[in-house]
Design a protein around this motif. Structure first.
Motif, PDB file in Angstrom:
ATOM      1  N   LEU A   1      11.311  -7.447  -1.715  1.00 48.74           N
ATOM      2  CA  LEU A   1      11.839  -6.390  -2.568  1.00 48.74           C
ATOM      3  C   LEU A   1      12.776  -5.494  -1.767  1.00 48.74           C
ATOM      4  O   LEU A   1      12.563  -5.276  -0.576  1.00 48.74           O
ATOM      5  N   THR A   2      13.779  -4.961  -2.442  1.00 44.81           N
ATOM      6  CA  THR A   2      14.668  -4.002  -1.792  1.00 44.81           C
ATOM      7  C   THR A   2      13.977  -2.642  -1.738  1.00 44.81           C
ATOM      8  O   THR A   2      12.968  -2.405  -2.420  1.00 44.81           O
ATOM      9  N   ARG A   3      14.530  -1.742  -0.963  1.00 43.93           N
ATOM     10  CA  ARG A   3      13.987  -0.386  -0.879  1.00 43.93           C
ATOM     11  C   ARG A   3      13.983   0.270  -2.263  1.00 43.93           C
ATOM     12  O   ARG A   3      13.006   0.899  -2.662  1.00 43.93           O
ATOM     13  N   ASP A   4      15.063   0.107  -3.027  1.00 43.35           N
ATOM     14  CA  ASP A   4      15.131   0.697  -4.363  1.00 43.35           C
ATOM     15  C   ASP A   4      14.110   0.076  -5.316  1.00 43.35           C
ATOM     16  O   ASP A   4      13.521   0.776  -6.144  1.00 43.35           O
ATOM     17  N   GLU A   5      13.893  -1.230  -5.208  1.00 42.78           N
ATOM     18  CA  GLU A   5      12.877  -1.885  -6.039  1.00 42.78           C
ATOM     19  C   GLU A   5      11.484  -1.354  -5.708  1.00 42.78           C
ATOM     20  O   GLU A   5      10.684  -1.094  -6.610  1.00 42.78           O
ATOM     21  N   CYS A   6      11.202  -1.173  -4.434  1.00 44.50           N
ATOM     22  CA  CYS A   6       9.907  -0.615  -4.020  1.00 44.50           C
ATOM     23  C   CYS A   6       9.741   0.804  -4.549  1.00 44.50           C
ATOM     24  O   CYS A   6       8.673   1.161  -5.057  1.00 44.50           O
ATOM     25  N   ARG A   7      10.779   1.597  -4.442  1.00 45.81           N
ATOM     26  CA  ARG A   7      10.712   2.975  -4.957  1.00 45.81           C
ATOM     27  C   ARG A   7      10.500   2.975  -6.466  1.00 45.81           C
ATOM     28  O   ARG A   7       9.768   3.816  -6.996  1.00 45.81           O
ATOM     29  N   GLY A   8      11.147   2.048  -7.169  1.00 45.97           N
ATOM     30  CA  GLY A   8      10.969   1.957  -8.614  1.00 45.97           C
ATOM     31  C   GLY A   8       9.531   1.648  -8.990  1.00 45.97           C
ATOM     32  O   GLY A   8       8.965   2.242  -9.912  1.00 45.97           O
ATOM     33  N   ILE A   9       8.915   0.724  -8.269  1.00 45.71           N
ATOM     34  CA  ILE A   9       7.512   0.381  -8.522  1.00 45.71           C
ATOM     35  C   ILE A   9       6.615   1.564  -8.174  1.00 45.71           C
ATOM     36  O   ILE A   9       5.713   1.920  -8.942  1.00 45.71           O
ATOM     37  N   ALA A  10       6.872   2.181  -7.029  1.00 48.54           N
ATOM     38  CA  ALA A  10       6.060   3.338  -6.623  1.00 48.54           C
ATOM     39  C   ALA A  10       6.180   4.462  -7.646  1.00 48.54           C
ATOM     40  O   ALA A  10       5.211   5.180  -7.902  1.00 48.54           O
ATOM     41  N   GLY A  11       7.349   4.608  -8.262  1.00 47.60           N
ATOM     42  CA  GLY A  11       7.541   5.636  -9.275  1.00 47.60           C
ATOM     43  C   GLY A  11       6.715   5.402 -10.533  1.00 47.60           C
ATOM     44  O   GLY A  11       6.507   6.324 -11.325  1.00 47.60           O
ATOM     45  N   LEU A  12       6.246   4.185 -10.724  1.00 49.37           N
ATOM     46  CA  LEU A  12       5.409   3.869 -11.881  1.00 49.37           C
ATOM     47  C   LEU A  12       3.945   4.255 -11.680  1.00 49.37           C
ATOM     48  O   LEU A  12       3.174   4.291 -12.637  1.00 49.37           O
ATOM     49  N   TYR A  13       3.532   4.514 -10.439  1.00 47.21           N
ATOM     50  CA  TYR A  13       2.117   4.761 -10.152  1.00 47.21           C
ATOM     51  C   TYR A  13       1.494   5.854 -11.023  1.00 47.21           C
ATOM     52  O   TYR A  13       0.356   5.688 -11.474  1.00 47.21           O
ATOM     53  N   PRO A  14       2.172   6.971 -11.288  1.00 43.14           N
ATOM     54  CA  PRO A  14       1.545   7.991 -12.130  1.00 43.14           C
ATOM     55  C   PRO A  14       1.291   7.524 -13.575  1.00 43.14           C
ATOM     56  O   PRO A  14       0.507   8.129 -14.287  1.00 43.14           O
ATOM     57  N   GLN A  15       1.947   6.477 -13.991  1.00 43.09           N
ATOM     58  CA  GLN A  15       1.784   5.950 -15.351  1.00 43.09           C
ATOM     59  C   GLN A  15       0.712   4.864 -15.324  1.00 43.09           C
ATOM     60  O   GLN A  15       1.004   3.683 -15.188  1.00 43.09           O
ATOM     61  N   GLU A  16      -0.527   5.273 -15.478  1.00 44.81           N
ATOM     62  CA  GLU A  16      -1.667   4.380 -15.287  1.00 44.81           C
ATOM     63  C   GLU A  16      -1.675   3.164 -16.203  1.00 44.81           C
ATOM     64  O   GLU A  16      -2.284   2.149 -15.878  1.00 44.81           O
ATOM     65  N   GLU A  17      -0.987   3.230 -17.325  1.00 42.13           N
ATOM     66  CA  GLU A  17      -1.005   2.093 -18.259  1.00 42.13           C
ATOM     67  C   GLU A  17      -0.356   0.840 -17.665  1.00 42.13           C
ATOM     68  O   GLU A  17      -0.568  -0.263 -18.159  1.00 42.13           O
ATOM     69  N   HIS A  18       0.393   1.000 -16.590  1.00 43.55           N
ATOM     70  CA  HIS A  18       1.037  -0.150 -15.949  1.00 43.55           C
ATOM     71  C   HIS A  18       0.115  -0.885 -14.980  1.00 43.55           C
ATOM     72  O   HIS A  18       0.454  -1.960 -14.495  1.00 43.55           O
ATOM     73  N   PHE A  19      -1.043  -0.315 -14.678  1.00 48.52           N
ATOM     74  CA  PHE A  19      -1.899  -0.851 -13.625  1.00 48.52           C
ATOM     75  C   PHE A  19      -3.338  -0.963 -14.095  1.00 48.52           C
ATOM     76  O   PHE A  19      -3.799  -0.178 -14.919  1.00 48.52           O
ATOM     77  N   ARG A  20      -4.044  -1.919 -13.536  1.00 49.13           N
ATOM     78  CA  ARG A  20      -5.469  -2.068 -13.807  1.00 49.13           C
ATOM     79  C   ARG A  20      -6.226  -0.999 -13.039  1.00 49.13           C
ATOM     80  O   ARG A  20      -5.875  -0.661 -11.925  1.00 49.13           O
ATOM     81  N   SER A  21      -7.296  -0.523 -13.624  1.00 52.86           N
ATOM     82  CA  SER A  21      -8.115   0.444 -12.900  1.00 52.86           C
ATOM     83  C   SER A  21      -9.145  -0.257 -12.019  1.00 52.86           C
ATOM     84  O   SER A  21      -9.639   0.318 -11.072  1.00 52.86           O
ATOM     85  N   HIS A  22      -9.456  -1.515 -12.341  1.00 58.43           N
ATOM     86  CA  HIS A  22     -10.409  -2.298 -11.553  1.00 58.43           C
ATOM     87  C   HIS A  22      -9.873  -3.717 -11.394  1.00 58.43           C
ATOM     88  O   HIS A  22      -9.252  -4.256 -12.300  1.00 58.43           O
ATOM     89  N   ILE A  23     -10.148  -4.272 -10.267  1.00 56.42           N
ATOM     90  CA  ILE A  23      -9.796  -5.668 -10.034  1.00 56.42           C
ATOM     91  C   ILE A  23     -11.102  -6.444  -9.904  1.00 56.42           C
ATOM     92  O   ILE A  23     -11.944  -6.120  -9.059  1.00 56.42           O
ATOM     93  N   HIS A  24     -11.296  -7.409 -10.770  1.00 56.41           N
ATOM     94  CA  HIS A  24     -12.500  -8.228 -10.739  1.00 56.41           C
ATOM     95  C   HIS A  24     -12.148  -9.585 -10.139  1.00 56.41           C
ATOM     96  O   HIS A  24     -11.402 -10.338 -10.710  1.00 56.41           O
ATOM     97  N   MET A  25     -12.707  -9.837  -8.970  1.00 56.99           N
ATOM     98  CA  MET A  25     -12.420 -11.089  -8.280  1.00 56.99           C
ATOM     99  C   MET A  25     -13.635 -11.995  -8.377  1.00 56.99           C
ATOM    100  O   MET A  25     -14.760 -11.556  -8.193  1.00 56.99           O
ATOM    101  N   ALA A  26     -13.373 -13.229  -8.662  1.00 55.98           N
ATOM    102  CA  ALA A  26     -14.453 -14.216  -8.747  1.00 55.98           C
ATOM    103  C   ALA A  26     -13.914 -15.563  -8.320  1.00 55.98           C
ATOM    104  O   ALA A  26     -12.737 -15.860  -8.482  1.00 55.98           O
ATOM    105  N   SER A  27     -14.783 -16.360  -7.774  1.00 52.37           N
ATOM    106  CA  SER A  27     -14.398 -17.721  -7.384  1.00 52.37           C
ATOM    107  C   SER A  27     -14.452 -18.629  -8.604  1.00 52.37           C
ATOM    108  O   SER A  27     -15.347 -18.530  -9.423  1.00 52.37           O
ATOM    109  N   ILE A  28     -13.478 -19.475  -8.697  1.00 50.69           N
ATOM    110  CA  ILE A  28     -13.474 -20.494  -9.741  1.00 50.69           C
ATOM    111  C   ILE A  28     -13.754 -21.816  -9.055  1.00 50.69           C
ATOM    112  O   ILE A  28     -13.001 -22.255  -8.204  1.00 50.69           O
ATOM    113  N   LEU A  29     -14.843 -22.417  -9.396  1.00 51.15           N
ATOM    114  CA  LEU A  29     -15.228 -23.677  -8.740  1.00 51.15           C
ATOM    115  C   LEU A  29     -14.993 -24.847  -9.622  1.00 51.15           C
ATOM    116  O   LEU A  29     -15.050 -24.912 -10.744  1.00 51.15           O
TER     117      LEU A  29
END
Length: 73
Positions: free
Chosen positions: A45-73
């Protein structure tokens, strides 16, 4: 741990994200993932792309609040 890619040198036009993705040495990345469980894709990512993503952080609807990891066998 830093997979490299073939980036143009000099004052060339901006490289599109699709081209940046294609330019990575995917065999190296896979090897790092297998050996270490992670890989750094420097230059993905470019510096501007990273800043754009970081600028989305206050908008929680763009991100999961929990990450559920599980193995798929």
């Amino acid at each position: 741990m830093n997979a490299t890619f073939n980036q143009p040198v000099g004052n060339s036009a901006p490289v599109m994200i699709e081209d940046r993705i294609r330019s990575f040495r995917w065999d190296d990345l896979c090897g790092e993932l297998d050996a270490q469980g992670c890989a750094v894709m420097a230059g993905l990512l470019t510096r501007d792309e990273c800043r754009g993503i970081a600028g989305l952080y206050p908008q929680e609807e763009h991100f999961r609040s929990h990450i559920h990891m599980a193995s798929i066998l």
